[in-house]
Design a protein around this motif. Structure first.
Motif, mmCIF file in Angstrom:
data_model
loop_
_atom_site.group_PDB
_atom_site.id
_atom_site.type_symbol
_atom_site.label_atom_id
_atom_site.label_comp_id
_atom_site.label_asym_id
_atom_site.label_seq_id
_atom_site.Cartn_x
_atom_site.Cartn_y
_atom_site.Cartn_z
ATOM 1 N N SER A 1 -54.632 -122.885 36.567
ATOM 2 C CA SER A 1 -54.161 -122.597 37.910
ATOM 3 C C SER A 1 -55.266 -121.947 38.718
ATOM 4 O O SER A 1 -55.980 -121.077 38.215
ATOM 5 N N VAL A 2 -55.392 -122.368 39.969
ATOM 6 C CA VAL A 2 -56.402 -121.768 40.838
ATOM 7 C C VAL A 2 -55.881 -120.480 41.450
ATOM 8 O O VAL A 2 -56.556 -119.452 41.453
ATOM 9 N N LYS A 3 -54.641 -120.503 41.950
ATOM 10 C CA LYS A 3 -54.085 -119.328 42.617
ATOM 11 C C LYS A 3 -53.643 -118.247 41.637
ATOM 12 O O LYS A 3 -53.622 -117.066 41.992
ATOM 13 N N HIS A 4 -53.274 -118.649 40.419
ATOM 14 C CA HIS A 4 -52.785 -117.683 39.431
ATOM 15 C C HIS A 4 -53.485 -117.931 38.099
ATOM 16 O O HIS A 4 -52.886 -118.451 37.149
ATOM 17 N N PRO A 5 -54.763 -117.563 37.991
ATOM 18 C CA PRO A 5 -55.551 -117.878 36.795
ATOM 19 C C PRO A 5 -55.136 -117.049 35.579
ATOM 20 O O PRO A 5 -54.572 -115.956 35.691
ATOM 21 N N ILE A 6 -55.447 -117.619 34.406
ATOM 22 C CA ILE A 6 -55.126 -116.984 33.127
ATOM 23 C C ILE A 6 -56.396 -116.891 32.286
ATOM 24 O O ILE A 6 -57.107 -117.878 32.100
ATOM 25 N N VAL A 7 -56.674 -115.683 31.786
ATOM 26 C CA VAL A 7 -57.777 -115.446 30.860
ATOM 27 C C VAL A 7 -57.163 -115.061 29.526
ATOM 28 O O VAL A 7 -56.325 -114.153 29.455
ATOM 29 N N ALA A 8 -57.542 -115.750 28.455
ATOM 30 C CA ALA A 8 -56.958 -115.491 27.139
ATOM 31 C C ALA A 8 -58.063 -115.258 26.116
ATOM 32 O O ALA A 8 -59.029 -116.025 26.046
ATOM 33 N N VAL A 9 -57.920 -114.188 25.346
ATOM 34 C CA VAL A 9 -58.826 -113.889 24.233
ATOM 35 C C VAL A 9 -58.032 -114.070 22.952
ATOM 36 O O VAL A 9 -56.986 -113.444 22.756
ATOM 37 N N THR A 10 -58.500 -114.947 22.073
ATOM 38 C CA THR A 10 -57.751 -115.267 20.863
ATOM 39 C C THR A 10 -58.606 -115.041 19.629
ATOM 40 O O THR A 10 -59.819 -115.271 19.629
ATOM 41 N N GLY A 11 -57.968 -114.557 18.587
ATOM 42 C CA GLY A 11 -58.645 -114.319 17.325
ATOM 43 C C GLY A 11 -57.652 -113.798 16.318
ATOM 44 O O GLY A 11 -56.582 -113.308 16.685
ATOM 45 N N HIS B 1 -53.129 -124.126 29.477
ATOM 46 C CA HIS B 1 -52.840 -123.309 30.649
ATOM 47 C C HIS B 1 -53.947 -122.292 30.946
ATOM 48 O O HIS B 1 -53.944 -121.690 32.030
ATOM 49 N N ALA B 2 -54.860 -122.066 30.012
ATOM 50 C CA ALA B 2 -55.870 -121.016 30.179
ATOM 51 C C ALA B 2 -57.041 -121.511 31.022
ATOM 52 O O ALA B 2 -57.612 -122.568 30.760
ATOM 53 N N ASP B 3 -57.407 -120.722 32.021
ATOM 54 C CA ASP B 3 -58.578 -121.024 32.840
ATOM 55 C C ASP B 3 -59.858 -120.576 32.147
ATOM 56 O O ASP B 3 -60.920 -121.157 32.368
ATOM 57 N N LEU B 4 -59.758 -119.522 31.342
ATOM 58 C CA LEU B 4 -60.880 -119.069 30.527
ATOM 59 C C LEU B 4 -60.318 -118.657 29.176
ATOM 60 O O LEU B 4 -59.519 -117.732 29.081
ATOM 61 N N LEU B 5 -60.729 -119.378 28.126
ATOM 62 C CA LEU B 5 -60.250 -119.120 26.773
ATOM 63 C C LEU B 5 -61.431 -118.685 25.917
ATOM 64 O O LEU B 5 -62.419 -119.415 25.783
ATOM 65 N N THR C 1 -61.703 -123.330 22.684
ATOM 66 C CA THR C 1 -62.179 -122.215 23.512
ATOM 67 C C THR C 1 -63.329 -122.650 24.407
ATOM 68 O O THR C 1 -64.076 -123.587 24.099
ATOM 69 N N HIS C 2 -63.485 -121.927 25.518
ATOM 70 C CA HIS C 2 -64.630 -122.157 26.404
ATOM 71 C C HIS C 2 -65.873 -121.435 25.886
ATOM 72 O O HIS C 2 -66.993 -121.926 26.030
#
Length: 313
Positions: A2-12, A147-151, A202-203
Motif C-alpha cells: 500500500s502506498v497510503k498505508h505502508p507496512i514494514v515487517a521484521v521477521t525471524g 502485503h509488506a512494503d518492506l520485509l 524478504t527485501h
C-alpha cells in the motif's frame, strides 16, 4: 502493498534478534518523525501460555510431536493477514497484546502469559510496523508476505540461533538444556516449513555468522559476541542501493556477491541505520504524495459538485 498505508515487517525465529532490530527502527522513526503503529507477532498466537501447554499435551497424546509456536495450529495466520490487508486498505485493523512477564502484565491487571482484549488500532498512523515470527509467512490459505512494503529478515546461522536460545531459556526461564533441546527438536518441522521459506521473500536479509567455533551449540559456554561475528546483508533487488557509499561507511566491509555486503557484526545497528533510513524516507514520500493526491481529488470533486449545483439552479 500500500502506498497510503505502508507496512514494514521484521521477521525471524525466536531468539534471532528481531527485538533489537525493532529498537533500531524505533530510533529511525523518532528521528524522522514517523507515527508508527507497532504490532508484536506473539499477539497472533492462538493460545495463551496455559492453553498452549494443554494443546501440546493433547497433541502428544495424539502422537503429534511437532506442534509448536512456529506452525499453523498454534497461530492466527488468517487474522494476521486480515490486519495487514485492512491496514493497507484504510489504515485500520484489530490488534491485541501478549503479556510476556509481570512487568508487562501489571498495568492490565492480568497474569503474565495472557492476551489483552482485541481492540482497534489507533487511527492516523504513518505506517504499520510488525516484529515477530511470521511477517512473511505464506501457506495454502494465507499470504501475509504480499502485503509488506518492506520485509526484513533477521537470520543467525543455525548453530548460533540454538546457542542464543539455549542461553536465554536457561537464564531467564529456568529451563534445563534437555528441555530446550526438546523444544528445538519439536519445532524443527515447522521451522523448515514456515520460518525458513520467509527469507526467500524478504527485501533485505541480515544474517550473523560467528567467527568462533560453534560446532556443538549444546555445550557452548558463551554466546559469540557481535565483535566475534560477521554480518551478511543480502538485498533481493540491488537496484538503487548505493553500495560504494555503504562500503565507505561500513569499514572493513566487502561485497561477496553483486547483491551482498559482508561487514563486522558490531556494525549491525549502523548498517541498518544507513540502509533503512533512505528506504523509510522513500516510503513516506510516496505516502505523502498519495495522500496529497487523494485530498486534491476530493477537493476537485467537491468543487465540481458545487459548480453543478449552481448550474442546476
Amino acid at each position: 502493498m500500500s502506498v497510503k498505508h505502508p507496512i514494514v515487517a521484521v521477521t525471524g525465529s525466536s531468539g534471532a534478534g528481531t527485538t533489537s532490530v525493532m529498537r533500531t527502527f524505533q530510533q529511525i522513526f523518532r528521528r524522522e518523525g514517523v507515527n508508527a503503529a507497532y504490532v508484536e507477532g506473539d499477539s497472533f498466537h492462538r493460545y495463551d501460555r496455559a492453553e498452549m501447554k494443554v494443546a501440546m499435551a493433547e497433541a502428544l497424546e495424539r502422537g503429534d510431536h511437532t506442534m509448536s509456536h512456529f506452525g499453523t495450529e498454534a497461530n492466527l495466520f488468517e487474522e494476521l493477514e486480515e490486519l495487514f490487508r485492512s491496514y493497507g486498505e484504510d489504515g485500520t485493523g484489530r490488534v491485541r497484546k501478549y503479556l510476556h512477564d509481570d512487568v508487562e502484565a501489571e498495568p492490565f491487571g492480568q497474569p503474565p502469559g495472557t492476551f489483552t482484549p482485541w481492540e482497534d488500532l489507533v487511527g492516523d498512523t504513518d505506517l504499520l510496523f510488525y516484529e515477530g515470527l511470521h511477517g512473511g509467512v505464506v501457506t495454502g490459505e494465507v499470504d501475509v508476505a504480499r502485503h509488506a512494503d518492506l520485509l526484513v529478515g533477521v537470520v543467525p546461522v543455525m548453530n548460533l540461533e540454538w546457542i542464543q536460545k539455549l542461553h536465554r531459556d536457561k537464564a531467564t526461564r529456568g529451563y534445563s538444556t534437555e528441555a530446550v533441546t526438546e523444544t528445538i527438536l519439536r519445532r524443527m518441522h515447522d521451522y523448515i516449513h514456515y520460518i525458513t521459506p520467509q527469507f526467500s521473500r524478504t527485501h533485505v536479509n541480515f544474517q550473523r555468522v560467528p567467527m568462533v567455533d560453534t560446532s556443538n551449540p549444546f555445550v557452548a559456554r558463551t554466546i559469540p559476541t557481535a565483535d566475534e561475528s560477521m554480518l551478511v546483508i543480502r538485498f533481493a533487488n540491488p537496484k538503487g542501493i548505493d553500495f560504494p557509499y555503504l562500503l565507505s561507511m561500513l569499514h572493513d566491509s566487502f561485497m561477496s556477491r553483486p547483491n551482498t555486503i559482508v561487514c563486522p557484526g558490531g556494525k549491525m545497528d549502523l548498517a541498518m541505520q544507513l540502509i533503512f533510513t533512505p528506504m523509510i524516507e522513500r516510503i513516506l514520500e510516496r505516502r505523502r504524495r498519495a495522500v496529497a493526491a487523494h485530498w486534491e481529488g476530493v477537493r476537485l470533486g467537491a468543487g465540481g459538485e458545487a459548480a453543478a449545483t449552481v448550474v442546476a439552479h
